[in-house]
Design an enzyme around this catalytic site. Structure first.
Site, PDB file in Angstrom:
ATOM      1  N   ASN A 106      73.627  -0.674  40.672  1.00 29.52           N
ATOM      2  CA  ASN A 106      74.790  -1.517  40.365  1.00 29.52           C
ATOM      3  C   ASN A 106      75.648  -1.637  41.616  1.00 29.52           C
ATOM      4  O   ASN A 106      75.325  -1.062  42.653  1.00 29.52           O
ATOM      5  CB  ASN A 106      75.571  -0.936  39.175  1.00 29.52           C
ATOM      6  CG  ASN A 106      76.083   0.451  39.467  1.00 29.52           C
ATOM      7  OD1 ASN A 106      76.903   0.650  40.360  1.00 29.52           O
ATOM      8  ND2 ASN A 106      75.587   1.436  38.724  1.00 29.52           N
ATOM      9  N   ASP A 128      73.189   3.058  32.546  1.00 30.49           N
ATOM     10  CA  ASP A 128      73.049   3.422  31.136  1.00 30.49           C
ATOM     11  C   ASP A 128      71.588   3.669  30.760  1.00 30.49           C
ATOM     12  O   ASP A 128      71.304   4.440  29.860  1.00 30.49           O
ATOM     13  CB  ASP A 128      73.618   2.306  30.247  1.00 30.49           C
ATOM     14  CG  ASP A 128      75.140   2.275  30.332  1.00 30.49           C
ATOM     15  OD1 ASP A 128      75.731   3.347  30.505  1.00 30.49           O
ATOM     16  OD2 ASP A 128      75.723   1.175  30.243  1.00 30.49           O
ATOM     17  N   PRO A 132      71.379  10.131  29.760  1.00 34.49           N
ATOM     18  CA  PRO A 132      72.398  10.995  29.150  1.00 34.49           C
ATOM     19  C   PRO A 132      73.783  10.513  29.559  1.00 34.49           C
ATOM     20  O   PRO A 132      73.971  10.017  30.671  1.00 34.49           O
ATOM     21  CB  PRO A 132      72.113  12.375  29.769  1.00 34.49           C
ATOM     22  CG  PRO A 132      71.356  12.088  31.023  1.00 34.49           C
ATOM     23  CD  PRO A 132      70.579  10.823  30.767  1.00 34.49           C
ATOM     24  N   ASP A 133      74.762  10.615  28.650  1.00 32.85           N
ATOM     25  CA  ASP A 133      76.141  10.277  29.005  1.00 32.85           C
ATOM     26  C   ASP A 133      76.786  11.538  29.578  1.00 32.85           C
ATOM     27  O   ASP A 133      77.134  12.467  28.842  1.00 32.85           O
ATOM     28  CB  ASP A 133      76.897   9.774  27.779  1.00 32.85           C
ATOM     29  CG  ASP A 133      78.236   9.185  28.184  1.00 32.85           C
ATOM     30  OD1 ASP A 133      78.929   9.820  29.014  1.00 32.85           O
ATOM     31  OD2 ASP A 133      78.589   8.105  27.705  1.00 32.85           O
ATOM     32  N   ILE A 134      76.910  11.572  30.896  1.00 37.53           N
ATOM     33  CA  ILE A 134      77.361  12.790  31.586  1.00 37.53           C
ATOM     34  C   ILE A 134      78.795  13.132  31.183  1.00 37.53           C
ATOM     35  O   ILE A 134      79.119  14.287  30.896  1.00 37.53           O
ATOM     36  CB  ILE A 134      77.247  12.602  33.119  1.00 37.53           C
ATOM     37  CG1 ILE A 134      75.802  12.198  33.466  1.00 37.53           C
ATOM     38  CG2 ILE A 134      77.658  13.862  33.853  1.00 37.53           C
ATOM     39  CD1 ILE A 134      75.622  11.700  34.878  1.00 37.53           C
ATOM     40  N   PHE A 189      86.273   7.125  33.740  1.00 35.78           N
ATOM     41  CA  PHE A 189      86.608   5.780  34.201  1.00 35.78           C
ATOM     42  C   PHE A 189      86.008   4.773  33.251  1.00 35.78           C
ATOM     43  O   PHE A 189      85.002   5.052  32.606  1.00 35.78           O
ATOM     44  CB  PHE A 189      86.078   5.549  35.630  1.00 35.78           C
ATOM     45  CG  PHE A 189      87.044   6.001  36.674  1.00 35.78           C
ATOM     46  CD1 PHE A 189      87.315   7.350  36.830  1.00 35.78           C
ATOM     47  CD2 PHE A 189      87.709   5.094  37.475  1.00 35.78           C
ATOM     48  CE1 PHE A 189      88.235   7.784  37.767  1.00 35.78           C
ATOM     49  CE2 PHE A 189      88.628   5.515  38.418  1.00 35.78           C
ATOM     50  CZ  PHE A 189      88.895   6.854  38.565  1.00 35.78           C
ATOM     51  N   LYS A 207      86.743   4.107  24.237  1.00 38.70           N
ATOM     52  CA  LYS A 207      85.821   4.936  25.031  1.00 38.70           C
ATOM     53  C   LYS A 207      86.354   6.349  25.194  1.00 38.70           C
ATOM     54  O   LYS A 207      85.609   7.326  25.131  1.00 38.70           O
ATOM     55  CB  LYS A 207      85.649   4.269  26.405  1.00 38.70           C
ATOM     56  CG  LYS A 207      84.520   4.796  27.217  1.00 38.70           C
ATOM     57  CD  LYS A 207      84.247   3.911  28.419  1.00 38.70           C
ATOM     58  CE  LYS A 207      83.515   2.643  28.033  1.00 38.70           C
ATOM     59  NZ  LYS A 207      83.265   1.763  29.159  1.00 38.70           N
ATOM     60  N   LYS A 228      84.092   9.387  23.923  1.00 39.38           N
ATOM     61  CA  LYS A 228      83.493  10.306  24.890  1.00 39.38           C
ATOM     62  C   LYS A 228      84.170  11.671  24.887  1.00 39.38           C
ATOM     63  O   LYS A 228      83.641  12.620  25.450  1.00 39.38           O
ATOM     64  CB  LYS A 228      83.549   9.696  26.288  1.00 39.38           C
ATOM     65  CG  LYS A 228      82.815   8.362  26.358  1.00 39.38           C
ATOM     66  CD  LYS A 228      82.253   8.108  27.724  1.00 39.38           C
ATOM     67  CE  LYS A 228      81.534   6.785  27.771  1.00 39.38           C
ATOM     68  NZ  LYS A 228      80.561   6.713  28.849  1.00 39.38           N
TER      69      LYS A 228
HETATM   70  O1  C5P Z   1      80.180   3.894  29.108  1.00 36.43           O
HETATM   71  P1  C5P Z   1      80.689   3.572  30.448  1.00 36.43           P
HETATM   72  O2  C5P Z   1      79.633   3.592  31.507  1.00 36.43           O
HETATM   73  O3  C5P Z   1      81.539   2.342  30.560  1.00 36.43           O
HETATM   74  O4  C5P Z   1      81.712   4.799  30.732  1.00 36.43           O
HETATM   75  C1  C5P Z   1      82.255   4.983  31.950  1.00 36.43           C
HETATM   76  C2  C5P Z   1      82.581   6.426  32.159  1.00 36.43           C
HETATM   77  O5  C5P Z   1      81.540   7.262  31.669  1.00 36.43           O
HETATM   78  C3  C5P Z   1      82.705   6.782  33.615  1.00 36.43           C
HETATM   79  O6  C5P Z   1      83.628   7.822  33.736  1.00 36.43           O
HETATM   80  C4  C5P Z   1      81.298   7.209  33.974  1.00 36.43           C
HETATM   81  O7  C5P Z   1      81.293   8.053  35.098  1.00 36.43           O
HETATM   82  C5  C5P Z   1      80.857   7.911  32.720  1.00 36.43           C
HETATM   83  N1  C5P Z   1      79.435   7.833  32.412  1.00 36.43           N
HETATM   84  C6  C5P Z   1      78.662   8.962  32.479  1.00 36.43           C
HETATM   85  N2  C5P Z   1      77.334   8.930  32.140  1.00 36.43           N
HETATM   86  C7  C5P Z   1      76.774   7.779  31.738  1.00 36.43           C
HETATM   87  C8  C5P Z   1      77.537   6.610  31.648  1.00 36.43           C
HETATM   88  C9  C5P Z   1      78.867   6.658  32.004  1.00 36.43           C
HETATM   89  O8  C5P Z   1      79.184  10.008  32.859  1.00 36.43           O
HETATM   90  N3  C5P Z   1      75.481   7.761  31.415  1.00 36.43           N
END
Ligand code: C5P
Length: 399
Positions: free
Chosen positions: A208, A276, A304-306, A323, A337, A341
């Site tokens: 990206n 994603d 994974p959503d870190i 962010f 969000k 999260k």
């Molecule tokens: O869901 P989105 O990507 O818009 O969320 C943004 C936030 O989530 C940012 O803080 C980004 O660093 C974190 N993020 C993450 N792991 C992912 C997707 C987003 O930590 N797979």
């Protein structure tokens, strides 16, 4: 922290010299002793009388003043300080220091000293970007000189870019850090930054447009307040900051592993633009055209959503900041969000191409917490970073 510390303040000849008067006031207010040294050019911008009145000390200006030499020789003057601060640090002073020249009092002191030196560069953007200045900067960093700034912004000469001297408050904070203080001293902060690259095959990847500029500025601002920073970065286009522990990763899976390995932390700022999805059927070898005219069908798995994992994990930092880069209904999406999260704050920004934010110098953000949404004016990314770092410091102190 600064009480009774002795600062030798070398004021170079630049328009930013007036800011050094405020710096003297801040230092004196904190109980430090300030011995000012003015270059000859500096006296064109501020008068020795005003400097001496604020510092409450004699001002030194010339190398061959025999009275001064009898009272305190220049070698001794260079050694009595706990820290030498050069502000404004002009291109000329940097060049003299890098070359080891000693043709006036300021440069002689800088060559004779065995005390640490903190330099606040201040010059026109072209002078700062010139190969010679960048060479001198690298040399001085290698020699152990500490730096604060320069900042991005409008300059006295009307141009815009890096070269503005750091503000007195920032130089003051950097002095406190150099002397072992700083509001975030003893705190560990984790910062993620940059994009991730998800391979399609060994030579292609999905990425990206994140440059890593905002995350890098945040790591630098936290460092400047004295924090120990672990900086986990994807393949960003801007260089990683100095003075932080850099962990380089490519994929989201690698970023998650690096983040988990970096915990525990007092705070985490997740500014990375994590992909994603990753390619589930990535090729082990380079994918070839098969002559049929059909493109290979890529399949995706969710990454994974870190941020969510850190927010809900056992090792959760006391403060977790996420962010949200959005292109529409920014605040609603970002507020949802934050709850989804489980982080404490979300820094939301509109990254529609028309804003010029992604990859640009400036950012316009809204800070969303359980107290509501706070709209910050559009400002340089390093100014956003400093403001956020100060808010983080205040939040950690309140705990
Ligand atoms: O869901 P989105 O990507 O818009 O969320 C943004 C936030 O989530 C940012 O803080 C980004 O660093 C974190 N993020 C993450 N792991 C992912 C997707 C987003 O930590 N797979």
């Amino acid at each position: 922290m600064l009480a009774n510390k002795r600062i030798l303040l070398i004021i170079g000849g630049g328009i930013a010299a007036y800011k050094s008067l405020s710096l003297i006031r801040l230092l004196k207010g904190a109980g430090a002793k300030v011995t000012p040294v003015l270059t000859r050019a500096c006296a064109e911008f501020v008068t020795p009388l005003s400097v001496s009145a604020l510092a409450g000390e004699k001002v030194y200006t010339e190398l061959f003043d025999l009275t001064d030499e009898a009272e305190m020789g220049h070698i001794q003057l260079s050694r009595v300080a706990d820290l030498i601060v050069v502000a404004p640090g002009t291109a000329d002073l940097m060049a003299k220091m890098a070359g080891g020249r000693a043709d006036d009092l300021a440069s002689t002191l800088l060559l004779a000293t065995d005390t640490r030196v903190l330099l606040a560069p201040a010059m026109n953007v072209r002078m700062w970007q010139h190969a010679a200045t960048q060479r001198n900067l690298a040399q001085l960093r290698g020699d152990g000189v500490l730096f604060v700034g320069p900042n991005d912004g409008e300059m006295a000469c009307g141009e815009f870019g890096p070269g503005r001297m750091a503000e007195p408050e920032e130089i003051f904070a950097a002095i406190a850090v150099a002397l072992g203080g700083g509001v975030l001293a003893g705190k560990h902060v984790l910062v993620t930054s940059g994009p991730t690259h998800e391979p399609i095959d060994p030579v292609r990847y999905i990425a990206n447009r994140s440059s890593g500029a905002q995350g890098t500025a945040i790591a630098a601002a936290l460092r400047d307040l004295g924090a120990r920073v672990t900086f986990v970065t994807g393949p960003a286009t801007v260089p990683a900051p100095d003075g932080v522990a850099v962990v380089r990763v490519e994929t989201a899976a690698e970023m998650l592993a690096a983040v988990e390995a970096a915990l525990p932390a007092d705070a985490a700022v997740m500014a990375a633009a994590v992909a994603d999805w990753r390619v589930a059927n990535a090729g082990v070898q380079k994918m070839k055209k098969d002559g049929s005219g059909r493109a290979p069908a890529l399949e995706f798995d969710e990454n994974p959503d870190i941020l969510a994992r850190v927010s809900r994990g056992q090792n959760r930092p006391g403060l977790v900041v996420g962010f949200a880069a959005e292109t529409e209904t920014v605040v609603e999406h970002a507020s949802a969000k934050r709850l989804r999260k489980g982080c404490d704050w979300i820094v939301a920004n509109d990254v529609s191409p028309a804003t010029g934010i992604m990859g640009g110098r400036e950012n316009a953000v809204t800070l969303i917490s359980d107290a509501g949404a706070e709209v910050w004016p559009r400002m340089a990314k390093d100014a956003v970073a400093r403001r956020l770092a100060e808010r983080i410091a205040a939040a950690l102190q309140a705990r």
